[in-house]
Motif scaffolding. Sequence first.
Motif, PDB file in Angstrom:
ATOM      1  N   PRO A   3     -28.722 -13.288 -67.493  1.00 52.10           N
ATOM      2  CA  PRO A   3     -27.448 -13.194 -68.219  1.00 52.10           C
ATOM      3  C   PRO A   3     -27.345 -14.268 -69.302  1.00 52.10           C
ATOM      4  N   PRO A   4     -26.580 -14.010 -70.361  1.00 52.04           N
ATOM      5  CA  PRO A   4     -26.537 -14.897 -71.533  1.00 52.04           C
ATOM      6  C   PRO A   4     -26.116 -16.340 -71.273  1.00 52.04           C
ATOM      7  N   HIS A   5     -25.261 -16.606 -70.325  1.00 51.78           N
ATOM      8  CA  HIS A   5     -24.789 -17.978 -70.099  1.00 51.78           C
ATOM      9  C   HIS A   5     -25.292 -18.536 -68.774  1.00 51.78           C
ATOM     10  N   GLN A   6     -26.443 -18.059 -68.340  1.00 53.31           N
ATOM     11  CA  GLN A   6     -27.057 -18.574 -67.121  1.00 53.31           C
ATOM     12  C   GLN A   6     -28.480 -19.001 -67.436  1.00 53.31           C
ATOM     13  N   GLY A   7     -29.030 -19.826 -66.570  1.00 55.62           N
ATOM     14  CA  GLY A   7     -30.393 -20.290 -66.776  1.00 55.62           C
ATOM     15  C   GLY A   7     -30.891 -21.000 -65.543  1.00 55.62           C
ATOM     16  N   MET A   8     -31.996 -21.694 -65.724  1.00 56.10           N
ATOM     17  CA  MET A   8     -32.599 -22.448 -64.632  1.00 56.10           C
ATOM     18  C   MET A   8     -32.680 -23.909 -65.042  1.00 56.10           C
ATOM     19  N   LEU A   9     -32.275 -24.790 -64.144  1.00 54.47           N
ATOM     20  CA  LEU A   9     -32.316 -26.230 -64.389  1.00 54.47           C
ATOM     21  C   LEU A   9     -33.386 -26.843 -63.505  1.00 54.47           C
ATOM     22  N   PHE A  10     -34.300 -27.585 -64.114  1.00 58.28           N
ATOM     23  CA  PHE A  10     -35.333 -28.310 -63.389  1.00 58.28           C
ATOM     24  C   PHE A  10     -35.017 -29.793 -63.496  1.00 58.28           C
ATOM     25  N   ILE A  11     -34.951 -30.474 -62.362  1.00 59.21           N
ATOM     26  CA  ILE A  11     -34.654 -31.905 -62.317  1.00 59.21           C
ATOM     27  C   ILE A  11     -35.880 -32.609 -61.751  1.00 59.21           C
TER      28      ILE A  11
END
Length: 93
Positions: A3-11
């Motif tokens: 979806p356009p305002h979602q993603g994956m965050l890698f820390i």
Amino acid sequence: ELPPHQGMLFIFEKQKTQSFWMKNTYLFLDIIFIDDSHQVVGIVENAEPETLTPRRVAAPSRFVVEVIGGYAAKHGIRNGTRVTFGTLGPALP
């Protein structure tokens, strides 16, 4: 699908030069690299899917966000953009 305002965050535990590949990814993604001070230090735009080509930027980063390809340009995200993560659990440094 992403979806356009979602993603994956890698820390990552430590700030260093990060590298990503797209072997099992089927969408074009923007890969946004963010340093300890929460500033964007580089973006790989529209990374080609299903490849083993390393995607990285010259500057070290601690956080990496993957979003749908074209998102960074559409929303004016560029080197130096300040990032906030909202509530992710324990406070980030």
